[in-house]
Design a protein around this motif. Structure first.
Motif, mmCIF file in Angstrom:
data_model
loop_
_atom_site.group_PDB
_atom_site.id
_atom_site.type_symbol
_atom_site.label_atom_id
_atom_site.label_comp_id
_atom_site.label_asym_id
_atom_site.label_seq_id
_atom_site.Cartn_x
_atom_site.Cartn_y
_atom_site.Cartn_z
ATOM 1 N N ILE A 6 36.848 44.243 35.094
ATOM 2 C CA ILE A 6 38.214 43.886 34.727
ATOM 3 C C ILE A 6 38.736 42.951 35.808
ATOM 4 O O ILE A 6 38.706 43.288 36.989
ATOM 5 C CB ILE A 6 39.127 45.132 34.634
ATOM 6 N N ARG A 7 39.196 41.778 35.397
ATOM 7 C CA ARG A 7 39.767 40.811 36.345
ATOM 8 C C ARG A 7 41.205 40.529 35.934
ATOM 9 O O ARG A 7 41.464 40.169 34.784
ATOM 10 C CB ARG A 7 38.956 39.529 36.370
ATOM 11 N N ILE A 8 42.094 40.704 36.899
ATOM 12 C CA ILE A 8 43.526 40.581 36.627
ATOM 13 C C ILE A 8 44.107 39.438 37.438
ATOM 14 O O ILE A 8 43.889 39.343 38.640
ATOM 15 C CB ILE A 8 44.250 41.904 36.962
ATOM 16 N N VAL A 21 44.497 39.047 31.765
ATOM 17 C CA VAL A 21 43.326 39.860 32.095
ATOM 18 C C VAL A 21 42.095 39.365 31.341
ATOM 19 O O VAL A 21 42.191 38.941 30.186
ATOM 20 C CB VAL A 21 43.594 41.345 31.721
ATOM 21 N N ILE A 76 42.846 48.912 31.643
ATOM 22 C CA ILE A 76 43.519 47.718 32.162
ATOM 23 C C ILE A 76 44.788 48.100 32.919
ATOM 24 O O ILE A 76 45.025 47.614 34.029
ATOM 25 C CB ILE A 76 43.836 46.729 31.024
ATOM 26 N N ARG A 79 44.095 49.714 36.318
ATOM 27 C CA ARG A 79 43.678 48.706 37.297
ATOM 28 C C ARG A 79 44.873 47.848 37.720
ATOM 29 O O ARG A 79 45.048 47.539 38.886
ATOM 30 C CB ARG A 79 42.574 47.831 36.718
ATOM 31 N N TYR A 80 45.704 47.471 36.764
ATOM 32 C CA TYR A 80 46.893 46.668 37.078
ATOM 33 C C TYR A 80 47.801 47.422 38.054
ATOM 34 O O TYR A 80 48.265 46.856 39.041
ATOM 35 C CB TYR A 80 47.659 46.337 35.791
#
Length: 90
Positions: A6-8, A21, A76, A79-80
């Motif tokens: 997961i990339r934010i 995301v 998500i 993680r955020y």
């Protein structure tokens, strides 16, 4: 199905949209442009969409099952929130 990354990218100064995301599924498939939005009932995700000729937005990719969408959203948002906590400490 396993979400393996997961990339934010947090958005500063945006009032409702908080982040964009990208997720990787099974180290084989990437889904970009999922939005983290701050709504009336709290944070939620919006799947990638495009504007149609009649001005409406339609998802261009989305989970078919509610439980899959809920699982993706949970991962998500967790993680955020972790990244928000870390940013607050810095």
């Amino acid at each position: 199905m396993e979400i393996t990354d997961i990339r934010i990218r947090r958005l500063e100064g945006s009032n409702k949209m908080k982040a964009i995301v990208s997720i990787t599924i099974d180290d084989e498939f990437v889904l970009h442009d999922i939005k983290v939005v701050d709504g009336e009932k709290g944070l939620f995700i919006a799947m990638p969409s495009k504007k149609t000729a009649d001005g409406e937005y339609r998802d261009i990719a989305h989970p078919i099952k509610t439980e899959t969408r809920n699982r993706i959203q949970k991962m998500i948002l967790e993680r955020y929130e972790q990244e928000e906590e870390l940013a607050g400490e810095g």
